[in-house]
Design an enzyme around this catalytic site. Structure first.
Site, short mmCIF file in Angstrom:
data_model
loop_
_atom_site.label_atom_id
_atom_site.label_comp_id
_atom_site.label_asym_id
_atom_site.label_seq_id
_atom_site.Cartn_x
_atom_site.Cartn_y
_atom_site.Cartn_z
CG ASP A 49 6.96 -39.67 53.44
OD1 ASP A 49 7.66 -39.51 52.42
OD2 ASP A 49 5.79 -39.26 53.53
CG ASP A 60 8.54 -35.84 50.02
OD1 ASP A 60 8.01 -36.10 48.92
OD2 ASP A 60 8.25 -36.44 51.07
#
Length: 167
Positions: free
Chosen positions: A121, A139
């Site tokens: 991330d 995401d």
């Protein structure tokens, strides 16, 4: 080949490629936890390893359970998405785009799980003391696809209510 499957390959392929290219850059050019301020007091690029799901869900669970869960669920979800897509009309472009986005995002994160046993991330938003958990392009594709599906369902439901109310 049906148009909806061409859309699936194009959209999912683009999202997977973009997601993996940016993650590769972050993984090779940032140290874990390193941040680059993009917009002061609002947005950074920050290298984070997410061993869980959204917001770190299950990150603290037993590693054997976590690995089994995160390595088995995406293929199941992908099969379900393909099953749903099979029943979607070729002309229902919005639903095809939504499902293709979810599909591509799921594969993007699954590639990380297969390679590293965690997801990379890097998109880090914050305002003052409030900070949103870091996330990635995959995401965004999943959330955007689900959001579009929910919007389409809401609009369809409103149409049905109007039709039933007029009858």
């Amino acid at each position: 080949m049906k148009k909806k499957y061409i859309w699936l390959i194009a959209i999912a392929g683009f999202l997977i490629a973009l997601d993996q290219l940016v993650k590769l850059y972050i993984h090779t050019h940032f140290h874990l936890g390193e941040s680059l301020v993009v917009i002061p007091n609002f947005f950074n690029l920050t290298y984070v390893r997410n061993f869980g799901a959204a917001f770190g869900f299950l990150a603290e669970s037993h590693p054997s359970f976590r690995e089994l869960f995160f390595l088995s669920m995406p293929p199941i979800a992908l099969v379900i998405i393909l099953g749903i897509l099979r029943g979607v009309k070729d002309t229902d472009t919005k639903q095809v785009i939504a499902l293709s986005s979810i599909f591509g995002g799921a594969i993007g994160n699954y590639v990380d799980r297969l390679r590293f046993r965690y997801v990379i991330d890097f998109l880090d938003f914050h305002v003052g003391r409030w900070s949103w958990p870091a996330f990635n392009i995959a995401d965004m594709a999943i959330v955007g696809g689900v959001g579009l599906l929910l919007l389409l369902m809401f609009v369809e439901n409103k149409k049905k209510e109007k039709t039933e109310g007029a009858a």
